[in-house]
Write a protein that holds these residues in place. Structure first.
Motif, mmCIF file in Angstrom:
data_model
loop_
_atom_site.group_PDB
_atom_site.id
_atom_site.type_symbol
_atom_site.label_atom_id
_atom_site.label_comp_id
_atom_site.label_asym_id
_atom_site.label_seq_id
_atom_site.Cartn_x
_atom_site.Cartn_y
_atom_site.Cartn_z
ATOM 1 N N THR A 34 0.866 -1.085 -0.033
ATOM 2 C CA THR A 34 -0.143 -0.168 0.053
ATOM 3 C C THR A 34 0.965 1.382 0.105
ATOM 4 N N LEU A 65 1.105 5.271 0.654
ATOM 5 C CA LEU A 65 0.743 6.450 1.235
ATOM 6 C C LEU A 65 1.579 7.569 0.353
ATOM 7 N N ILE A 68 -5.324 12.098 -3.637
ATOM 8 C CA ILE A 68 -5.477 10.701 -3.208
ATOM 9 C C ILE A 68 -4.557 10.387 -1.936
ATOM 10 N N ASN A 69 -4.826 9.938 -1.115
ATOM 11 C CA ASN A 69 -3.651 9.843 0.091
ATOM 12 C C ASN A 69 -3.253 8.177 -0.041
ATOM 13 N N GLU A 70 -3.945 7.213 -0.447
ATOM 14 C CA GLU A 70 -3.595 5.902 -0.241
ATOM 15 C C GLU A 70 -3.895 5.085 -1.657
ATOM 16 N N ILE A 71 -3.034 4.415 -2.127
ATOM 17 C CA ILE A 71 -3.057 3.393 -3.099
ATOM 18 C C ILE A 71 -2.630 2.161 -2.822
ATOM 19 N N LYS A 72 -3.922 1.128 -2.773
ATOM 20 C CA LYS A 72 -3.361 -0.081 -2.330
ATOM 21 C C LYS A 72 -3.218 -1.125 -3.963
ATOM 22 N N ASP A 82 -9.992 9.649 -1.412
ATOM 23 C CA ASP A 82 -9.152 9.347 -0.457
ATOM 24 C C ASP A 82 -8.241 8.318 -0.583
ATOM 25 N N SER A 83 -8.939 7.057 -1.177
ATOM 26 C CA SER A 83 -8.081 5.906 -1.558
ATOM 27 C C SER A 83 -8.578 5.192 -2.688
ATOM 28 N N ASN A 129 -8.101 1.114 -4.526
ATOM 29 C CA ASN A 129 -7.630 -0.141 -4.281
ATOM 30 C C ASN A 129 -7.607 -0.778 -5.837
ATOM 31 N N SER A 172 -16.349 3.522 1.677
ATOM 32 C CA SER A 172 -15.509 2.724 0.517
ATOM 33 C C SER A 172 -16.660 2.289 -0.374
#
Length: 272
Positions: A193, A195, A205-209, A239-240, A242, A258
């Motif tokens: 993941t 950040l 975007i804060n988070e990329i999984k 925000d994120s 996936n 989500s």
């Protein structure tokens, strides 16, 4: 008779050896005292992070040092003891110069394993992190020392996974270059993941999984998503994202639950 002749020849050889030894000792003394071979110039190349002054100090070579007495191998070892020097070459440039060529470590990331270590582009720890590194280095969390392939053991899958992501991020045209990554979080079951630093280009975007494997395809899908958002005029902020399954992107808009494709209502649901 033969014995007498052999004894004379042995004495002759010893005498010649003695004379040669004395000759070379005198020659060496004269050369080491001859001002012609005093170091007048120290030429440093290959450095960018380390100053020329610091390299010369590390080498221990000073103007006036006799080049005949200079142990080039010892000087090289002293240079390699510097944490930022990956390789070094030292040569005597007749008649009165020393050439020093260094190759510096290229920092890639900071590995947080009990304490923080700076890692180069080959994935090798070369120094303890001390805050003098570039500000933009991603911090990797979740690895163990056993993942690093120390003592001849092969690198682990988690290590190779992290390196794949960081190597991709070295490219300036990567959708998420390393300069944008704050932290790389490794989960041994779920994968990687990222950040990242929120910015308008990536719609905050804060988070990329990313999960495991298939990163080129996942980055392509992420670029498609960003292109889609660029042309959509509803001001959506994410925000994120996936991308564990690149065929089914899951996004979580800021301050919302989500959502995946099945959870979106008809007004929000669009093909990405």
């Amino acid at each position: 008779m033969n014995s007498t002749r052999e004894s004379r020849w042995t004495l002759t050889r010893l005498f010649i050896t003695l004379l040669l030894s004395v000759f070379f000792l005198i020659l060496y003394r004269e050369l080491t005292e001859w001002r012609y071979f005093e170091t007048k110039q120290i030429l440093v190349t290959g450095n960018s992070r380390i100053s020329e002054k610091e390299i010369i100090l590390q080498a221990g070579v000073e103007p006036g040092t006799n080049l005949v007495q200079l142990n080039l191998s010892a000087v090289r070892k002293q240079l390699l003891a510097h944490p930022w020097i990956e390789d070094a070459q030292v040569e005597w440039r007749v008649p009165s110069a020393v050439g020093i060529t260094v190759r510096e470590h290229q920092p890639l990331a900071v590995f947080d394993i009990d304490r923080r270590y700076t890692v180069n582009v080959q994935g090798k720890i070369f120094k303890i992190w001390d805050g003098t590194e570039p500000d933009h280095l991603p911090v990797v969390e979740g690895l163990k020392f056993s993942d690093l392939g120390i003592s001849g053991i092969s690198h682990s899958i988690p290590f190779n996974t992290v390196m794949d992501v960081l190597t991709s991020g070295k490219s300036s045209d990567c959708v998420i270059p390393n300069e944008m990554i704050q932290r790389v979080l490794l989960d041994r079951e779920l994968g990687v993941t990222l950040l990242i630093v929120p910015n308008e280009k990536t719609y905050n975007i804060n988070e990329i999984k990313l999960g495991y494997e298939g990163y080129p395809v996942k980055y392509e899908r992420l670029q498609d998503l960003l292109n889609y958002l660029k042309h959509r005029q509803n001001g959506i902020m994410i925000d994120s994202v996936n991308l564990t399954n690149p065929d089914r992107i899951v996004i979580a808009p800021i301050h919302t639950e989500s959502l995946d494709e099945d959870d979106l209502n008809e007004d929000d649901k669009e093909e990405v």
